[in-house]
Enzyme design. Structure first.
Site, short mmCIF file in Angstrom:
data_model
loop_
_atom_site.label_atom_id
_atom_site.label_comp_id
_atom_site.label_asym_id
_atom_site.label_seq_id
_atom_site.Cartn_x
_atom_site.Cartn_y
_atom_site.Cartn_z
N ASP A 1 10.03 -7.22 0.66
CA ASP A 1 9.65 -6.83 -0.70
C ASP A 1 10.52 -7.60 -1.70
O ASP A 1 11.73 -7.78 -1.49
CB ASP A 1 9.86 -5.31 -0.88
CG ASP A 1 9.15 -4.79 -2.12
OD1 ASP A 1 8.16 -4.05 -1.96
OD2 ASP A 1 9.59 -5.11 -3.25
N ILE A 2 9.91 -8.07 -2.77
CA ILE A 2 10.61 -8.87 -3.76
C ILE A 2 11.63 -8.05 -4.55
O ILE A 2 12.56 -8.59 -5.13
CB ILE A 2 9.59 -9.55 -4.70
CG1 ILE A 2 10.17 -10.81 -5.33
CG2 ILE A 2 9.04 -8.59 -5.74
CD1 ILE A 2 9.13 -11.69 -6.01
N HIS B 1 4.99 0.18 3.45
CA HIS B 1 6.41 -0.14 3.25
C HIS B 1 7.20 0.31 4.47
O HIS B 1 6.99 1.42 4.98
CB HIS B 1 6.97 0.62 2.05
CG HIS B 1 6.34 0.32 0.74
ND1 HIS B 1 6.94 -0.43 -0.24
CD2 HIS B 1 5.13 0.68 0.21
CE1 HIS B 1 6.16 -0.51 -1.30
NE2 HIS B 1 5.06 0.16 -1.05
N HIS C 1 -1.02 -1.86 1.81
CA HIS C 1 0.26 -2.29 2.38
C HIS C 1 1.05 -1.06 2.77
O HIS C 1 0.95 0.00 2.17
CB HIS C 1 1.06 -3.14 1.40
CG HIS C 1 1.21 -2.53 0.05
ND1 HIS C 1 0.20 -2.55 -0.89
CD2 HIS C 1 2.26 -1.88 -0.54
CE1 HIS C 1 0.62 -1.94 -1.98
NE2 HIS C 1 1.85 -1.50 -1.79
N ASN D 1 1.57 3.92 -0.53
CA ASN D 1 1.10 4.52 -1.78
C ASN D 1 -0.39 4.26 -1.90
O ASN D 1 -0.86 3.14 -1.64
CB ASN D 1 1.84 3.89 -2.97
CG ASN D 1 3.31 4.24 -2.97
OD1 ASN D 1 3.66 5.40 -2.77
ND2 ASN D 1 4.17 3.25 -3.15
N VAL E 1 -0.09 -2.59 -6.22
CA VAL E 1 -0.83 -3.76 -5.74
C VAL E 1 -2.06 -3.27 -4.96
O VAL E 1 -1.93 -2.56 -3.95
CB VAL E 1 0.05 -4.64 -4.82
CG1 VAL E 1 -0.75 -5.85 -4.33
CG2 VAL E 1 1.29 -5.10 -5.57
P1 AMP Z 1 3.17 -0.23 -4.33
O1 AMP Z 1 3.73 0.49 -5.50
O2 AMP Z 1 3.14 0.61 -3.09
O3 AMP Z 1 1.82 -0.88 -4.65
O4 AMP Z 1 4.21 -1.39 -4.00
C1 AMP Z 1 4.03 -2.73 -4.31
C2 AMP Z 1 5.28 -3.44 -3.87
O5 AMP Z 1 5.02 -4.83 -3.88
C3 AMP Z 1 6.49 -3.20 -4.75
O6 AMP Z 1 7.53 -2.65 -3.95
C4 AMP Z 1 6.83 -4.60 -5.27
O7 AMP Z 1 8.23 -4.82 -5.39
C5 AMP Z 1 6.21 -5.49 -4.22
N1 AMP Z 1 5.87 -6.83 -4.66
C6 AMP Z 1 5.19 -7.19 -5.78
N2 AMP Z 1 5.04 -8.53 -5.83
C7 AMP Z 1 5.62 -9.03 -4.71
C8 AMP Z 1 5.80 -10.35 -4.19
N3 AMP Z 1 5.34 -11.42 -4.83
N4 AMP Z 1 6.45 -10.48 -3.01
C9 AMP Z 1 6.93 -9.39 -2.35
N5 AMP Z 1 6.78 -8.13 -2.80
C10 AMP Z 1 6.15 -7.95 -3.96
#
Ligand code: AMP
Length: 124
Positions: free
Chosen positions: A35-36, A108, A106, A93, A102
């Site tokens: 995760d970024i 976590h 996905h 989520n 996103v």
């Molecule tokens: P969610 O709230 O479950 O949709 O989580 C989305 C996750 O994606 C968050 O923890 C972000 O930090 C992560 N994220 C967003 N953009 C990127 C990226 N380019 N590379 C890696 N993780 C990302």
């Protein structure tokens, strides 16, 4: 009606190689990367390569091979990360109440510290 898949979401761009990721695992059906914005010392995202908006979409629409590959990969990634003995948390989520950011399914993987007990809802 189910939300349509947005091919411009950030994980679709990662899957197409248009933006980089810090990859930890890949096979025919699955990609995993750090995760970024990590919330714990280890914070890895596992995504299917198929176009699924959410966990609900994935659970309903993915075929058996995709579902099996996904959860086998989560197990392997967790073991390879070395987090199984001490413990880890997996979380997806889905939708507005869960603040899914996103719109590509996905999962976590959180680990590397004491994660506390479960979650705290907003306002609790
Ligand atoms: P969610 O709230 O479950 O949709 O989580 C989305 C996750 O994606 C968050 O923890 C972000 O930090 C992560 N994220 C967003 N953009 C990127 C990226 N380019 N590379 C890696 N993780 C990302």
């Amino acid at each position: 009606m189910a939300q349509p898949y947005d091919d411009n979401n950030i994980f679709a761009k990662i899957l197409r190689g248009e933006i980089p990721c810090n990859k930890v695992y890949e096979d025919d059906h699955v990609l995993a990367f750090h995760d970024i914005n990590p919330q714990t010392p280890t914070h890895v995202l596992v995504i299917p390569k198929g176009r699924y908006v959410s966990s609900d979409d994935f659970f309903n629409e993915a075929d058996e091979a995709e579902i099996a590959a996904f959860f086998r990969a989560v197990g392997k990634i967790s073991r390879d990360l070395g987090v199984v003995d001490r413990g880890y948390r997996i979380l997806a989520n889905a939708g507005a109440d869960a603040h899914q950011e996103v719109p590509h399914f996905h999962l976590h993987i959180f680990a590397g510290t004491d994660l506390g007990r479960m979650i705290k809802p907003a306002g609790a």
